[in-house]
Design an enzyme around this catalytic site. Structure first.
Site, PDB file in Angstrom:
ATOM      1  N   GLU A 214     -10.113   5.520  -0.890  1.00  0.00           N
ATOM      2  CA  GLU A 214      -9.841   4.145  -0.475  1.00  0.00           C
ATOM      3  C   GLU A 214      -9.692   4.040   1.038  1.00  0.00           C
ATOM      4  O   GLU A 214     -10.162   3.100   1.667  1.00  0.00           O
ATOM      5  CB  GLU A 214      -8.563   3.647  -1.171  1.00  0.00           C
ATOM      6  CG  GLU A 214      -8.172   2.223  -0.820  1.00  0.00           C
ATOM      7  CD  GLU A 214      -6.857   1.822  -1.451  1.00  0.00           C
ATOM      8  OE1 GLU A 214      -6.564   0.611  -1.457  1.00  0.00           O
ATOM      9  OE2 GLU A 214      -6.103   2.703  -1.939  1.00  0.00           O
TER      10      GLU A 214
ATOM     11  N   ASP B 167      -3.927  -7.700   4.216  1.00  0.00           N
ATOM     12  CA  ASP B 167      -2.605  -7.490   3.623  1.00  0.00           C
ATOM     13  C   ASP B 167      -1.470  -7.454   4.646  1.00  0.00           C
ATOM     14  O   ASP B 167      -1.025  -8.487   5.113  1.00  0.00           O
ATOM     15  CB  ASP B 167      -2.620  -6.219   2.764  1.00  0.00           C
ATOM     16  CG  ASP B 167      -3.572  -6.324   1.585  1.00  0.00           C
ATOM     17  OD1 ASP B 167      -4.307  -7.329   1.513  1.00  0.00           O
ATOM     18  OD2 ASP B 167      -3.608  -5.417   0.744  1.00  0.00           O
TER      19      ASP B 167
END
Length: 818
Positions: free
Chosen positions: A788, A556
């Protein structure tokens, strides 16, 4: 290349090469002007016809290009058994996006699920209704504590002062996929004994486009109570559902509804609720709103006092005549579940050896929950993606197809992700390699004729309801790391797999798809010089991003070249292709396919000299990307125009401003990307570059923390910098378990490999492994969740939760099962 036609010289045709004159025609005779006019007319006709034919050909070719993006590859399916042909996996908890639900592995069929609320916890603005896994529900903890991926599962849900335990046990038999029983037990979540009411809903519905019938069987003495459901579907044939209670039920209600699909169940059921003043002001489903015609959704509701237990028994028509052993309820269910749990405990220890390694019972419970949430998070989806290519002005539908896949997060990402799935199956394949082979086959069946697989799978109305519209369409230029190959590589390393017939047959089925996928990467993502690769999909015109994101890489916002150009060389993608080349060569040898070209490419991409020439920066003593880059870049707010700006108006958003012009250079951002030659084990054990990488791993000023490796060095200019005014850093410092797992695995590899760095690799291995395991377990017990990502300064879990996708790889580190 064709020679150019030029006047004179050697390219001029000789006299013997020229077309001969036509005999008997005098070009100077009277009337020749008419012939010339005729000739011009013929020429114009030929040219016009040629242009028309070329136009038709061009339009036809463009039409052909438009069809390629959504045309499946025409080779036999990689999935060998599906639906009723695989009865072991026909039924399952294949709805990871809801707190509990059962579903078949057949398109548009019967599905079921659980809903609940706590009557005395209702507030003015919130009934506290639970159905879909939602971050905003703020449950203290929920997730599977035991689940074997096929036969049973046990889940604990802690909602305010209640504990719900949902479990299921499957029973084989018949030719319609067998039977199952689900049990929902609700009890107090504390030692203080008080009366606590709970309202439970269990529903059965026909999925979108499903055919069949659902008929309620009502209680003779209570018209509001539904005791059973009888039904049919094309796959299941006839079936029956019974509701068996154990405890103090106060009221019963039911609803017969018509729904456009499971994405609307929550709102539809909540709209049917009303208050019954004649039943102690109970809140229940209103039968007066039941549909007149044939319903496709039946809802059973019971308001009960805790402790309370509900058994939901599903019986296929083939077995309704009665089993010799009786219905799977009560003590029979309890005994069957206990035996399955004992078998699970033995199988878990045999695979991971955690008790033998000295882990505590509490640590083993964590590990079992992590694995169970991974396999319990496997879903079955059916539908189509929306895709686009440069040849398609609008998004078009991919073909309808099934996907059997684990999901990263039940609350936030309850769908399939190509980048995540390879990591998932590193763990799943160790537990049950046949489940992994089935998952990988489903993914590879999604490949189109170009060799492209959409990186995010949003199949069906229920999955699409959780995704913002701007993220739905997938573009065929965009890749994603081929992490499925990590799982295949791990499976190849297992001797029992290589020697088994089923695994070789699986590899033969997937081989043509792997070849095309590899070729697509090798051509569509090639870089500017041989042996280099570049992720497509970066947006160089995004003036609000400090560093244009590379979503296709999976990393990302990890910093790349500041100004995207075709001259970029992306280190991680080169390493993925090195892994792919070697694996293709290994698979080809095993199953007798042509492997020479893959072997040659692998040898080239694993050559450390060429790797160093392309990506090693002697100045920074690190492997880095190369591209058009400047470090002198900022996000700044444009000046406010006093003539047009009014009080109360929002300020203009910050835009990026380049202070110093970029130039072609190495991108000096040390972090996860720099580790790829190491974590994919491309660096030679004797290379002096390995010592530099190990030094960076150990350095707390760079990558090492007491909780794992941070994603970007503290010395990097973009460490923990926002990428836009509103976007917090994502891969710019936080700790991610998937990359930490690869780093720990690589350290074990180099610790076992003779060479000058062997002892140091062993030392870092022990240190990093303990740091990651210790922190993930601590945070799980502190917060109730696996997360996460983890904060690099505190170790605290952050991002979405539960995230029992690749963060569950902690189990493999605990068992040292790489």
């Amino acid at each position: 290349m064709a020679r150019q036609r030029v006047p004179g010289g050697r390219n001029r045709p000789s006299s013997k090469d020229r077309a001969p004159s036509r005999p008997g025609i005098n070009v100077n005779r009277p009337g020749s002007h008419g012939n010339m006019a005729l000739c011009r007319s013929s020429t114009l006709w030929i040219v016009s016809s040629g242009i028309l034919i070329m136009g038709i050909a061009y339009v036809s070719y463009q039409g052909y290009l438009q069809t390629r993006v959504n045309t499946p590859l025409s080779v036999p399916s990689a999935v060998s058994n599906s639906g009723l042909s695989d009865p072991t996996r026909f039924w399952g908890s294949y709805r990871p996006g809801v707190y509990f639900g059962m579903k078949t592995r057949s398109p548009y069929d019967l599905l079921s699920g659980l809903m609940w609320f706590i009557p005395d916890q209702i507030t003015q603005n919130d009934i506290g209704f639970r159905h879909w896994c939602e971050q905003g529900d703020n449950l203290a903890r929920y997730g599977w504590v035991k689940h074997d991926g096929e036969n049973f599962g046990v889940q604990e849900i802690f909602d305010r002062n209640l504990k719900l335990t949902t479990s299921f046990v499957k029973r084989p038999g018949g030719d319609r996929g067998g039977d199952w029983t689900a049990r929902i037990r609700v009890e107090q979540n504390h030692t203080k004994k008080v009366t606590q009411m709970v309202s439970l809903f269990f529903y059965f519905g026909l999925d979108e486009k499903a055919e069949g019938a659902l008929l309620p069987v009502l209680d003779a003495s209570d018209a509001l109570r539904m005791n059973e459901i009888s039904g049919t579907s094309p796959t299941l044939g006839s079936f029956r559902v019974k509701f068996v209670e154990n405890g103090q039920a106060k009221q019963h209600f039911h609803a017969k509804l018509i729904s456009p699909g499971p994405q609307s169940y929550t709102d539809l059921v909540m709209r049917q609720l009303r208050r019954y003043e004649d039943k102690q002001a109970a809140i229940g489903l209103d039968p007066t709103s039941n549909v007149e015609g044939d319903p496709n959704l039946l809802v059973y509701q019971v308001n009960a006092v805790t402790p309370f237990e509900l058994d939901v028994v599903f019986e296929s028509g083939a077995n309704m005549a009665g089993r010799v052993e009786g219905e799977l309820v009560g003590n029979l269910y309890t005994d069957a579940l206990k035996q399955l749990e004992r078998d699970y405990d033995l199988a878990f220890e045999a695979q991971f050896h955690l008790q033998n390694k000295g882990f505590s019972r509490q640590d083993v419970d964590f590990a079992q929950a992590a694995l169970s949430n991974m396999v319990g998070g496997i879903g079955y989806f059916y539908g189509h993606s929306l895709v686009q290519s440069d040849s398609n002005p609008q998004a078009v539908q991919y073909w309808d197809a099934p996907l059997y896949s684990a999901v990263p997060s039940r609350s936030f990402f309850p769908r399939g992700f190509l980048w995540d799935e390879g990591f998932h199956n590193l763990l799943i394949a160790k537990w049950n390699p046949k489940i992994s082979a089935d998952i990988l086959a489903h993914w590879l069946d999604l490949i189109n004729v170009e060799g492209w697989i959409p990186r995010e799978q949003i199949l069906g109305l229920e999955a699409r309801a959780k995704v913002p519209a701007e993220f739905v369409v997938q573009h065929n230029k965009n890749a994603n790391p081929p992490t499925l190959l990590l799982a295949l590589e791990s499976m190849m390393h297992a001797k029992e797999n290589r020697q088994s017939t089923w695994f070789r047959e699986f590899l033969v089925r997937v081989w043509p798809r792997l070849e095309l996928w590899y070729d697509w990467f090798n051509t569509s993502q090639q870089g500017p010089v041989p042996g280099s690769f570049r992720w497509r999909g970066r947006n160089g015109t995004a003036d609000r991003e400090l560093n244009p994101k590379t979503l296709t890489s999976g990393l990302d916002d990890y910093p790349r070249a500041s100004h995207p150009t075709e001259d970029e060389r992306h280190l991680d993608l080169r390493c993925w292709m090195a892994l792919a080349s070697k694996l293709m060569a290994d698979i080809g040898r095993l199953i007798g396919m042509d492997h020479e070209k893959y072997s040659a490419t692998s040898e080239f991409l694993h050559d450390n000299m060429f790797l160093n020439e392309m990506h090693w920066s002697e100045k920074h003593k690190a492997y880095l990307d190369f591209g058009f880059h400047t470090e002198d870049i900022r996000l700044e707010r444009p000046p406010i125009n006093s003539k047009t700006h009014r009080p109360g108006m929002p300020k203009p958003e910050k835009i990026r401003v380049t202070k110093t012009p970029p130039k072609l250079q190495y991108v000096p951002q040390l972090g996860y990307n720099s580790l790829f030659p190491f974590i994919l084990q491309i660096i030679d054990p004797s290379s002096p570059k390995l010592a530099a990488v190990l030094a960076d791993l150990e350095d707390p000023q760079k990558l090492f923390t007491p909780y794992g490796l941070r994603s970007l060095s503290q010395s990097a200019s973009l460490y923990m910098k926002r990428n836009t005014e509103h976007d917090p850093p994502y891969w710019r410092g936080p700790i991610w378990i998937n990359i930490n797992f690869l780093a720990v695995r690589a350290l074990k590899h180099y610790a076992d490999a003779p060479g000058p760095n062997q002892y140091r690799a062993q030392k870092v291995y022990l240190k990093l492994r303990q740091a990651v395991i210790g922190n993930v377990i601590r945070e799980y017990h502190r917060t109730g969740y696996i997360w996460e990502q983890y904060h690099d300064k505190t170790g605290h879990g952050q991002g979405c939760r539960p995230f029992t996708g690749w963060s569950a790889l902690t189990v493999l580190m605990m068992g040292e099962t790489y």
